[in-house]
Design a protein around this motif. Structure first.
Motif, mmCIF file in Angstrom:
data_model
loop_
_atom_site.group_PDB
_atom_site.id
_atom_site.type_symbol
_atom_site.label_atom_id
_atom_site.label_comp_id
_atom_site.label_asym_id
_atom_site.label_seq_id
_atom_site.Cartn_x
_atom_site.Cartn_y
_atom_site.Cartn_z
ATOM 1 N N MET A 1 0.732 -1.194 0.197
ATOM 2 C CA MET A 1 -0.027 0.044 -0.089
ATOM 3 C C MET A 1 0.868 1.434 0.172
ATOM 4 S SD MET A 1 -2.923 1.120 3.065
ATOM 5 C CE MET A 1 -3.625 2.638 2.776
ATOM 6 N N THR B 1 -0.782 -0.950 -4.800
ATOM 7 C CA THR B 1 -2.127 0.328 -4.829
ATOM 8 C C THR B 1 -1.418 1.314 -3.848
ATOM 9 O OG1 THR B 1 -4.330 0.288 -3.955
ATOM 10 C CG2 THR B 1 -2.922 -0.864 -2.550
ATOM 11 N N ASP B 2 -1.803 2.328 -4.859
ATOM 12 C CA ASP B 2 -1.345 3.708 -4.502
ATOM 13 C C ASP B 2 -2.406 4.676 -5.049
ATOM 14 O OD1 ASP B 2 0.082 6.316 -4.604
ATOM 15 O OD2 ASP B 2 1.926 5.181 -4.027
ATOM 16 N N HIS C 1 -7.639 3.115 -4.049
ATOM 17 C CA HIS C 1 -7.621 2.008 -3.327
ATOM 18 C C HIS C 1 -8.826 1.037 -3.493
ATOM 19 C CE1 HIS C 1 -3.744 2.809 -1.644
ATOM 20 N NE2 HIS C 1 -4.368 3.861 -0.539
ATOM 21 N N ASP D 1 -8.659 -5.576 -2.416
ATOM 22 C CA ASP D 1 -7.361 -5.909 -2.458
ATOM 23 C C ASP D 1 -6.634 -6.135 -1.203
ATOM 24 O OD1 ASP D 1 -6.886 -5.411 -5.249
ATOM 25 O OD2 ASP D 1 -7.122 -3.462 -5.233
ATOM 26 N N SER E 1 -6.039 6.114 7.695
ATOM 27 C CA SER E 1 -6.596 5.647 6.162
ATOM 28 C C SER E 1 -7.444 4.509 6.817
ATOM 29 C CB SER E 1 -5.413 5.081 5.364
ATOM 30 O OG SER E 1 -5.912 4.322 4.408
ATOM 31 N N PHE F 1 -8.103 1.969 5.139
ATOM 32 C CA PHE F 1 -7.666 0.724 4.562
ATOM 33 C C PHE F 1 -6.575 0.357 5.481
ATOM 34 C CE2 PHE F 1 -9.333 2.844 0.956
ATOM 35 C CZ PHE F 1 -10.189 1.888 0.541
#
Length: 85
Positions: free
Chosen positions: A1, A26-27, A62, A66, A83, A85
Motif C-alpha cells: 500500500m 496499490t497507490d 484503493h 485488494d 487511512s 484501509f
C-alpha cells in the motif's frame, strides 16, 4: 500500500518479487505520477527462474477487495494512520 516516489515502496516490491511473491501495488497516485517508480521496477517484474512474476498495479485509488484478498499487507510509512484501509 503506497508505492510512492521516494524508494521505500520500490525496494519492498523488489524484495518481495525476489522472494517469489505475487504483488499487488496499490497507490492513490496516478500512473503518470508514479511513472519513475514504475519504470525502476522494470527488471523486478521479469521472470525469476522459470516462473514469471507478476505485479498488479491498482493506481489512483484503493480497493477494499485488494486488502481482503491478499495474505500480507505492507503499508508505506508515508500512508496516514487514519487511512480506512
Amino acid at each position: 500500500m503506497g508505492l510512492g516516489v521516494l524508494g521505500g515502496g520500490l525496494a519492498t516490491v523488489k524484495w518481495l518479487i525476489r522472494q517469489g511473491a505475487k504483488v499487488t501495488v496499490t497507490d492513490l497516485r496516478s500512473r503518470p505520477e508514479l511513472a519513475g517508480s514504475i519504470k525502476k521496477l522494470g527488471s523486478a517484474a521479469l521472470s525469476v527462474g522459470r516462473q514469471a512474476q507478476k505485479i498488479v498495479f491498482i493506481l489512483g485509488r484503493h480497493r477494499l477487495s485488494d486488502f481482503q484478498s491478499n495474505d500480507v499487507i505492507v503499508v508505506n510509512p508515508a500512508v496516514r494512520r487514519e487511512s480506512e484501509f
